[in-house]
Scaffold this motif. Structure first.
Motif, PDB file in Angstrom:
ATOM      1  N   GLU A 185      82.464 -19.243 -55.845  1.00 43.12           N
ATOM      2  CA  GLU A 185      82.654 -20.124 -56.984  1.00 43.12           C
ATOM      3  C   GLU A 185      82.254 -19.399 -58.264  1.00 43.12           C
ATOM      4  OE1 GLU A 185      81.313 -24.574 -58.521  1.00 43.12           O
ATOM      5  OE2 GLU A 185      80.648 -23.792 -56.591  1.00 43.12           O
ATOM      6  N   PRO A 186      83.146 -19.318 -59.224  1.00 41.11           N
ATOM      7  CA  PRO A 186      82.832 -18.596 -60.465  1.00 41.11           C
ATOM      8  C   PRO A 186      81.662 -19.256 -61.199  1.00 41.11           C
ATOM      9  CG  PRO A 186      85.189 -19.057 -60.288  1.00 41.11           C
ATOM     10  CD  PRO A 186      84.516 -19.859 -59.231  1.00 41.11           C
ATOM     11  N   VAL A 187      80.853 -18.424 -61.823  1.00 38.63           N
ATOM     12  CA  VAL A 187      79.744 -18.918 -62.640  1.00 38.63           C
ATOM     13  C   VAL A 187      80.290 -19.177 -64.043  1.00 38.63           C
ATOM     14  CG1 VAL A 187      77.443 -18.440 -63.547  1.00 38.63           C
ATOM     15  CG2 VAL A 187      78.091 -17.624 -61.268  1.00 38.63           C
ATOM     16  N   LEU A 188      80.364 -20.439 -64.409  1.00 35.30           N
ATOM     17  CA  LEU A 188      81.004 -20.831 -65.659  1.00 35.30           C
ATOM     18  C   LEU A 188      79.960 -21.098 -66.737  1.00 35.30           C
ATOM     19  CD1 LEU A 188      83.672 -23.297 -64.210  1.00 35.30           C
ATOM     20  CD2 LEU A 188      83.840 -20.818 -64.523  1.00 35.30           C
ATOM     21  N   ASN A 189      80.395 -20.980 -67.981  1.00 35.78           N
ATOM     22  CA  ASN A 189      79.506 -21.287 -69.103  1.00 35.78           C
ATOM     23  C   ASN A 189      79.544 -22.784 -69.392  1.00 35.78           C
ATOM     24  OD1 ASN A 189      81.921 -21.742 -70.485  1.00 35.78           O
ATOM     25  ND2 ASN A 189      81.915 -19.720 -71.446  1.00 35.78           N
ATOM     26  N   VAL A 190      78.889 -23.186 -70.467  1.00 33.93           N
ATOM     27  CA  VAL A 190      78.777 -24.608 -70.786  1.00 33.93           C
ATOM     28  C   VAL A 190      80.132 -25.229 -71.095  1.00 33.93           C
ATOM     29  CG1 VAL A 190      76.400 -24.435 -71.580  1.00 33.93           C
ATOM     30  CG2 VAL A 190      78.266 -24.030 -73.193  1.00 33.93           C
ATOM     31  N   ASN A 191      81.096 -24.409 -71.466  1.00 37.86           N
ATOM     32  CA  ASN A 191      82.436 -24.911 -71.762  1.00 37.86           C
ATOM     33  C   ASN A 191      83.346 -24.887 -70.545  1.00 37.86           C
ATOM     34  OD1 ASN A 191      81.818 -25.330 -74.517  1.00 37.86           O
ATOM     35  ND2 ASN A 191      82.125 -23.148 -74.926  1.00 37.86           N
ATOM     36  N   GLY A 192      82.813 -24.519 -69.380  1.00 36.68           N
ATOM     37  CA  GLY A 192      83.618 -24.493 -68.168  1.00 36.68           C
ATOM     38  C   GLY A 192      84.480 -23.262 -68.026  1.00 36.68           C
TER      39      GLY A 192
END
Length: 715
Positions: A311-318
């Motif tokens: 699962e990709p590690v996403l930032n606060v903006n997805g």
């Protein structure tokens, strides 16, 4: 039937067999038929009438025109009272008739008492009680001598309770209620009384029929499904049961659903609903039906649950944050769908979607560029397509680009007073911070958040000459900056912001010079030979002039050594550059500060010497006076006293004159003048830091009263 005289006031009479109202020759009667009330009026002298119906407290909004002499109000069991108002054409007289709906509700197996009031007991002595439902039957017959139950004196079903038998209060008991006992009960002397108004409706409650659940059980997920719980009221009579509104209870996996009481159950279908079992019951009043058969939902779901591993590690903006040039992957895409899905990977850039570098369900490792927006896993299921994407946040920071007056440039020369527009462009993600500063002046001119920074100098001046720096910064990146030069040539002018002294003090002498510094602004710097000094005699002065180049290209200092040979060189000096005046200075004469301490010392010594002489003179006078007094005392005080006074006065004057001569001989006058010129107002600070008033002390001695010493000595 009783006929009433015509009156303007309305009277209402409820009768056992027939009820009517007579007003202006209009008589109204009622009949109860299968849950409806039929209002009939006579005579029929008019082709039409106007009626207004009131159901309980709700009255019709408009009058209804009827061409018949009767009007039917349906489903009267929904109300407690029905009132009709009849008007003849052209008349405003109201003819009202009220019908009270008497109904009793009972359950199967119970016992109930029914009663009503007959308007009179028939003269014939026979009153028949009728039960009307699907057919009209006689319950029992009442005579003055007794009650007959189908030819029998007693009945296991009915018991007449009123005594005496010919009373107009009709009351009887019905035992062991069954569904067949439901219907309309009334009485009279003939069969027509069975339907006349004024009777009672017996309603027998029974639990509703077993419900059946209907609806589409095969529904795709993420949609709503509607299940219907179908049941009917089994209460009697049927013209009552059709009016009943049942309430429903829904169960999921044998657990009651608290808020669901309607016939239709709506809910959102998810994949997990395939494990649920639904059932329902119907309720009328307190009677609940049997539980329906359970049904199972078969949710149809496509690839709405697409999974990407890892699962990709996403930032606060997805978004997945990655720098330009870095690699991502590999990622594996899986989906739970039925039938199985066809999975592929796509990449999106500004030109649209295209095939990504992948093998079956795996996105291969690959470098990313700033134009890549996302990688998407596409799952096809039946005729539908579903997608789960990895949105990319590609970060980058470009080098700075400089535009001067809308032209890309790194070094530029601008005329004085011209408009200067500086534009700095740095493209980046996230949005960079741009700063424009002057290097030599060490000044930040502007700061902006964005790709562009625009800075305008409306009127370029020589002081704008400098090396400029445009710097773009962004978190995680090295600074991107561009250095450029702006040169604004200008003529020489006096630098009012510089360090400048306009007045100088100096002695005069053949080798005496005054060093003068004049700040100027010029770009490029001038030549020293082009500067000229004009002195107080309005003639050029031979001065040694040099130029000190400042730390910035336009700020310099003119340093000159001006000769001061004699007192004629004191005055105003003018500095010119090629004939144009730059500024003026003034050189004033100054005192010899080194001689002042000696003058003060001499004055102090002179004062002390004079004071010593004064003390000696006073001592001598005292001794002489003491000797004279001692000699003259032998001859008597009275003859000597005037002479002594004259002698003392004269002696004091002599001594005073002697002291004054001594001081003059020692040039006290000259010393005093020196001290007065050196020490302001005669105040002198001695070695101990104390202030001594020299002039005042000296003057006080000079003005002392000559008689004072004598009086003091006498005392």
């Amino acid at each position: 039937m009783v006929k009433l005289p015509p009156l303007n006031v309305l009277f209402i009479i409820k009768c056992g067999l027939l009820s009517f109202v007579h007003s202006q020759n209009v008589q109204i009667s009622t009949r109860f038929m299968s849950g409806n009330v039929i209002f009939t009026w006579t005579p029929s002298n008019y082709s039409s009438h106007f009626i207004l119906i009131t159901r309980d407290t709700t009255r019709d909004k408009i009058w209804t025109r009827v061409t018949d002499t009767q009007y039917t109000v349906r489903d009267v069991l929904l109300y407690d009272n029905i009132t009709i108002n009849v008007r003849t054409p052209g008349s405003a007289t109201d003819n009202r008739m009220a019908y009270n709906v008497f109904k009793i509700k009972i359950k199967v197996g119970d016992t109930v008492n029914l009663s009503w009031t007959a308007p009179f007991f028939p003269v014939a002595g026979l009153y028949i009680v009728y039960h009307t439902y699907r057919e009209n039957i006689t319950v029992f017959r009442i005579e003055s001598s007794g009650v007959s139950y189908g030819g029998y004196n007693q009945s296991s079903k009915y018991t007449y309770l009123t005594r005496p038998c010919n009373s107009t209060n009709i009351m009887f008991e019905i035992r062991n209620i069954t569904m067949d006992d439901a219907g309309y009960y009334n009485g009279g002397s003939n069969d027509e009384a069975a339907w006349s108004g004024g009777g009672v409706v017996l309603i027998v409650h029974n639990k509703p029929s077993k419900p059946k659940i209907t609806g589409d059980l095969n529904v795709e997920v993420n949609r709503y499904i509607a299940l219907t719980c179908s049941s009917q009221s089994s209460s009697a009579p049927d013209y009552y049961s059709k009016l009943v509104t049942l309430s429903y209870t829904w169960f999921v996996n044998e657990t009651k659903m608290g808020r669901e009481t309607g016939e239709i159950l709506r809910f959102y279908v998810t994949r997990d609903l395939k494990y649920n079992r639904y059932s329902c019951t119907a309720t009328e009043d307190d009677l609940e039906s049997e539980r329906s058969d359970t049904v199972h939902i078969n949710p149809l779901y496509g690839p709405d649950r697409i999974k990407i591993t890892p699962e990709p590690v996403l930032n606060v903006n997805g978004n997945l944050t990655v720098r330009e040039g870095e690699t991502i992957g590999p990622f594996v895409c899986t989906a739970d769908c039925n039938p199985p899905c066809n999975i592929s990977w796509k990449v999106k850039d500004p030109d649209g979607f295209s095939d990504a570098l992948s093998e079956m369900r795996t996105l291969m490792q690959q470098a990313v560029q700033r134009n890549i927006q996302l990688f998407g896993c596409i799952a096809h299921w039946k005729d539908k397509m579903f997608q789960k994407s990895i949105q990319l946040d590609v970060q980058y920071l470009d080098i700075s680009t400089i535009y001067i007056n809308d032209v890309s440039s790194s070094n530029v020369e601008v005329s004085e007073n011209a408009t200067l527009r500086i534009s700095c462009h740095v493209d980046g993600n996230p949005i960079p911070t741009l700063r424009l500063s002057r290097v030599q002046a060490d000044t930040e001119l502007d700061e902006r958040q964005g790709a562009w920074l625009n800075y305008t100098i409306d009127t370029a001046q020589c002081t704008d000459t400098d090396t400029y720096r445009c710097r773009g910064t962004s978190t995680g990146f090295n600074n991107r900056e561009k250095v450029f030069s702006i040169n604004v040539p200008c003529n020489i002018s006096f630098d009012s912001g510089g360090n400048f002294k306009s007045t100088y003090g100096s002695k005069s002498g053949l080798d005496t010079t005054v060093n003068v510094a004049v700040p100027i602004i010029a770009n490029p710097h001038p030549q020293a030979s082009d500067f000229t000094w004009v002195g107080p005699l309005h003639e050029p002065v031979s001065a040694r002039t040099t130029i000190c180049i400042g730390d910035v290209a336009y700020r310099h200092t003119i340093r000159s050594s001006l000769p001061v040979k004699d007192r004629n060189f004191f005055g105003s000096y003018t500095l010119s550059y090629k004939g144009e005046i730059i500024t003026k200075i003034t050189i004033n004469p100054e005192d010899d500060e080194t001689s002042r301490p000696y003058i003060v010392a001499i004055a102090l010594l002179s004062f002390l010497l004079g004071l010593t002489w004064l003390i000696v003179a006073l001592v001598v006078i005292y001794k002489r006076r003491h000797h004279s007094v001692h000699q003259n005392s032998k001859h008597g005080d009275e003859s000597i006293q005037p002479e002594e006074t004259l002698n003392m006065t004269q002696q004091y004057d002599d001594v005073h004159d002697m002291v004054a001569d001594k001081l003059e001989a020692q040039n006290m006058s000259q010393d005093y003048d020196d001290v007065q010129g050196t020490v302001a107002e005669g105040n002198y600070t001695n070695a101990n830091g104390d202030n001594t008033v020299i002039e005042d002390s000296y003057t006080e001695l000079g003005r002392r009263d000559p008689e004072t010493p004598y009086e003091e000595f006498k005392a």
